[in-house]
Design an enzyme around this catalytic site. Structure first.
Site, PDB file in Angstrom:
ATOM      1  N   THR A 100       0.834  -1.191   0.000  1.00 19.28           N
ATOM      2  CA  THR A 100       0.000   0.000   0.000  1.00 19.28           C
ATOM      3  C   THR A 100       0.870   1.243   0.000  1.00 19.28           C
ATOM      4  O   THR A 100       1.937   1.288   0.601  1.00 19.28           O
ATOM      5  CB  THR A 100      -0.922   0.050   1.235  1.00 19.28           C
ATOM      6  OG1 THR A 100      -0.134  -0.220   2.389  1.00 19.28           O
ATOM      7  CG2 THR A 100      -2.049  -0.927   1.124  1.00 19.28           C
ATOM      8  N   HIS A 101       0.387   2.234  -0.681  1.00 21.79           N
ATOM      9  CA  HIS A 101       1.035   3.546  -0.702  1.00 21.79           C
ATOM     10  C   HIS A 101      -0.066   4.539  -0.360  1.00 21.79           C
ATOM     11  O   HIS A 101      -0.777   5.016  -1.243  1.00 21.79           O
ATOM     12  CB  HIS A 101       1.646   3.831  -2.070  1.00 21.79           C
ATOM     13  CG  HIS A 101       2.707   2.856  -2.441  1.00 21.79           C
ATOM     14  ND1 HIS A 101       3.980   2.928  -1.944  1.00 21.79           N
ATOM     15  CD2 HIS A 101       2.680   1.761  -3.226  1.00 21.79           C
ATOM     16  CE1 HIS A 101       4.696   1.928  -2.419  1.00 21.79           C
ATOM     17  NE2 HIS A 101       3.919   1.202  -3.198  1.00 21.79           N
ATOM     18  N   ASN A 102      -0.232   4.813   0.925  1.00 17.99           N
ATOM     19  CA  ASN A 102      -1.306   5.703   1.355  1.00 17.99           C
ATOM     20  C   ASN A 102      -1.041   7.115   0.854  1.00 17.99           C
ATOM     21  O   ASN A 102       0.074   7.621   0.946  1.00 17.99           O
ATOM     22  CB  ASN A 102      -1.434   5.692   2.874  1.00 17.99           C
ATOM     23  CG  ASN A 102      -1.845   4.330   3.383  1.00 17.99           C
ATOM     24  OD1 ASN A 102      -2.542   3.589   2.696  1.00 17.99           O
ATOM     25  ND2 ASN A 102      -1.416   3.989   4.568  1.00 17.99           N
TER      26      ASN A 102
END
Length: 192
Positions: free
Chosen positions: A118-120
């Site tokens: 994930t890359h918030n």
């Protein structure tokens, strides 16, 4: 694969002991014979997914902590289930000795504990209208002209791919505007 790092990345079949001679044998037998196949999906913007100041939790200075309100939407799970079918068809052709699948199923809840690439993003969104965004195209705050915000917080949604390259490009774009436009004449670089 992460270039064959034997300790950091050593996928072993389920049931392999986590230490000892049996673990060493499994590493020897599987090293260079294991791989991963992954998929990435975009995560769109939703009004009920947002950042806010937490009403309860505070930092050591008494300031509220950032609170992220987010969960997977049906479309997110539908995308991953679609990709699961595509990946399974590739794996079937490869005829591996062992396969472990890790895909989100319907009803899955967002959880930061397992690594999931994930890359918030989001929180200080870039846009063309100060009513619907926090930053202009130069990553300059609409409200306070001497505040520039670099990073993936400028994105309204996750674009499916690691955002590092785009973050770097936007940072260079902003730095150039600061040097060439803002410093000689401080003030808003875009007028609403």
């Amino acid at each position: 694969m992460t270039n064959g790092q034997p300790i950091r990345n050593m996928p072993l079949p389920s049931g392999t002991p986590s230490w000892g001679s049996s673990w060493k044998k499994a590493v020897k037998d599987n090293y260079g014979h294991a791989m991963t196949i992954g998929s990435h999906g975009s995560n769109m913007s939703y009004r009920d997914c947002y950042l806010s100041l937490d009403p309860t939790y505070k930092d050591k200075h008494g300031l509220p902590l950032l609170c992220m309100t987010f969960n997977w939407k049906e479309n997110d799970i539908r995308m991953t289930q679609f990709m699961k079918k595509q990946i399974e068809s590739v794996v079937d052709v490869m005829k591996p000795d062992h396969v472990d699948y890790h895909f989100k199923n319907y009803g899955a809840e967002y959880d930061v504990r397992p690594y999931q690439t994930t890359h918030n993003v989001g929180g200080a969104i870039m846009g063309i209208d100060p009513k619907t965004s926090a930053l202009n195209k130069y990553l300059q705050s609409w409200d306070v002209h001497n505040v520039f915000v670099m990073g993936a917080s400028a994105f309204p949604q996750n674009i499916q791919y690691n955002p590092t390259g785009l973050v770097g490009a936007l940072t260079y774009w902003s730095a150039k505007a600061i040097r060439e436009k803002y410093l000689p004449n401080p003030g808003p670089l875009v007028h609403a």
